[in-house]
Scaffold this motif. Structure first.
Motif: not given
Lengths: 258, 114
Positions: A33-43
Motif C-alpha cells: 500500500a505504501l509503495q503505491h502511495g496509498l494513504d488509507v486502506i480498508g481491510i
C-alpha cells in the motif's frame, strides 16, 4: 484545516478470506500500500474482521491509515462493504454477522482461512463458512453497519454476481448506502454512463485485492481533513469542501500517475 | 393455463394477491439473479426463484409477469408481501426446490422457450 488529497483503497482482503492468497499478510499489505502511495486502506475479509487488528498493528508508526471492516454477504448474496475507524466497531459487526452465518468451511473447496498476527505468525484457522451468505437481508446489513457508525458501501456494483444491481436488479431506494463501489473493470466515467439512474450516489473505486499485486491497482482520491470515516462520509456527500476527486484530477493533485 | 389451475396442480400456496389468480400464464422462467430476470423473462411468465427481497415485486411489475413462485418453502419478508398485495402481484409458495418445481411445471406444458 484545509482538506488535502488522500488516496484510498477501501477494499482489500487478507489471508483470512478463503479466496485470497496466503501471502496476503499484514506487513505485505502495508508495504504494498505504501509503495503505491496509498494513504488509507480498508481491510475487508468475507464476513469476518479477525485479521483487521493485525493489519492495524502492522501499520503503526507508518504513514498509512488502516480502516478495519468487512465484506458482508447478505442473504440475497449481495456484497456490502463495511468500513470503520476502530477494530472494536468492526468486531461488534462481526458478532452480529457470526450469529447469522451458518455452515462450516471446507478448505478443499474454498481454501484456508488463516488468522495471523502482525508478523504473519499463524494464530489459528477460522472454521466458519466465510464464503457463504449470512441470513441477514441487505437492509439489515446496511442498518447494522450504519448503527455502528460505519460506512456501508455496495461492493463492485458493476459485477453481475454478488453486486447489488446484478443480484437485486436495481438498488432499493430505501437502502441507506454511503456509496457504490466500482471494480477495476469499470471507471467512474463509464459507470456514470452505464448507471445514469444512480447519479445521486457517490462512486468509489477499489481494488478488491486478493493478492498483493492488485493492491492499489485502482483507488479513490478523496479531499479530506483527516483519514476518518466521518471525513470520508462528508466527502461522499460533497459536504464542507470534502469530496471525491475525479480519477485523473486525483492523480494530478497527488503528483502521481495512476 | 391460469395461475389458479397451475397452483392447484402443483400444490402451490397463494401467499399474496389471491384475487388475481385467474390470469393466464404464457410461459416460465427460473433464476435468482434479478438482473437476469429483467433481461430474459417475458410478460405472462411464471417466475421461479429463491429470492424473497421486495425487489422481486418490482421486477414482476416491470416485466408484467403472471406470478412469482418462491421455492424451498421460503417465506417472504413482510415488506415483500405488503408490496405484492399493493402492486397486485401474485406471490405463490412451493415446498419443492427450484429444480423439482420447474420439472413439474414443464410436465404441465409450461415452456420458457416458445
Amino acid at each position: 484545516m484545509t482538506p488535502r488529497v488522500f488516496k484510498a483503497d477501501l477494499h482489500i482482503h487478507t489471508c483470512l478470506s478463503p479466496c485470497a492468497e496466503l501471502s496476503m499478510g499484514p506487513k505485505a499489505i502495508v508495504e504494498k500500500a505504501l509503495q503505491h502511495g496509498l494513504d488509507v486502506i480498508g481491510i475487508s475479509d468475507h464476513n469476518s474482521s479477525e485479521n483487521a487488528p493485525a493489519v492495524v498493528n502492522a501499520a503503526r508508526n507508518r504513514n498509512l491509515t488502516v480502516l478495519p471492516g468487512m465484506e458482508v454477504t447478505s442473504k440475497e448474496e449481495v456484497h456490502i462493504l463495511a468500513v470503520f475507524d476502530s477494530v472494536e466497531k468492526a468486531l461488534q459487526l462481526q458478532e452480529i454477522v457470526y450469529e447469522h452465518l451458518p455452515g462450516e468451511n471446507n478448505t478443499e473447496a474454498f481454501g484456508l482461512q488463516v488468522i495471523v498476527n502482525e508478523d504473519h505468525d499463524v494464530l489459528g484457522f477460522n472454521k466458519r463458512l466465510l464464503a457463504g451468505a449470512t441470513e441477514l437481508s441487505v437492509e439489515q446489513v446496511v442498518d447494522s453497519i450504519s448503527a455502528l457508525g460505519g460506512l456501508a458501501i455496495a461492493a463492485h456494483v458493476d459485477r453481475e454476481t454478488f453486486g447489488i444491481i446484478g443480484q437485486l436488479g436495481f438498488v432499493p431506494e430505501e437502502l441507506h448506502l454511503d456509496a457504490l463501489e466500482l471494480s477495476a473493470n469499470t471507471s467512474p466515467e463509464e459507470a456514470r454512463r452505464r448507471f445514469p439512474e444512480y447519479a445521486a450516489y457517490a462512486f468509489v473505486r477499489s481494488s478488491d485485492a486478493h493478492s498483493a499485486a492488485e493492491i492499489g491497482k485502482v483507488r479513490t482520491s478523496l479531499l479530506l481533513c483527516e483519514p476518518s470515516t466521518r471525513e470520508i462520509k462528508k466527502a461522499l456527500r460533497g459536504e464542507e469542501g470534502r469530496r471525491v476527486l475525479p480519477e485523473d484530477a486525483g492523480a494530478r493533485a497527488a503528483g502521481g500517475t495512476s | 393455463m391460469t395461475i389458479r389451475e397451475i397452483a392447484d396442480n402443483a400444490k402451490l400456496e397463494i401467499l399474496a394477491c389471491p384475487e388475481a389468480v385467474d390470469k393466464e400464464v404464457t410461459g416460465g422462467y427460473a433464476s435468482d439473479l434479478l438482473s437476469d430476470v429483467i433481461a430474459n423473462s417475458k410478460a405472462g411468465y411464471l417466475w421461479v426463484t429463491m429470492q424473497t427481497h421486495r425487489n422481486i415485486v418490482a421486477v414482476a411489475t416491470l416485466k408484467e409477469l403472471a406470478a412469482i413462485v418462491l421455492v424451498n418453502g421460503r417465506t417472504p419478508e413482510p415488506e415483500t408481501l405488503e408490496k405484492a398485495q399493493e402492486e397486485k402481484v401474485v406471490l405463490l409458495g412451493s415446498r419443492l426446490p427450484a429444480f423439482e418445481l420447474a420439472g413439474r411445471l414443464y410436465q404441465m406444458g409450461i415452456r420458457g422457450i416458445q
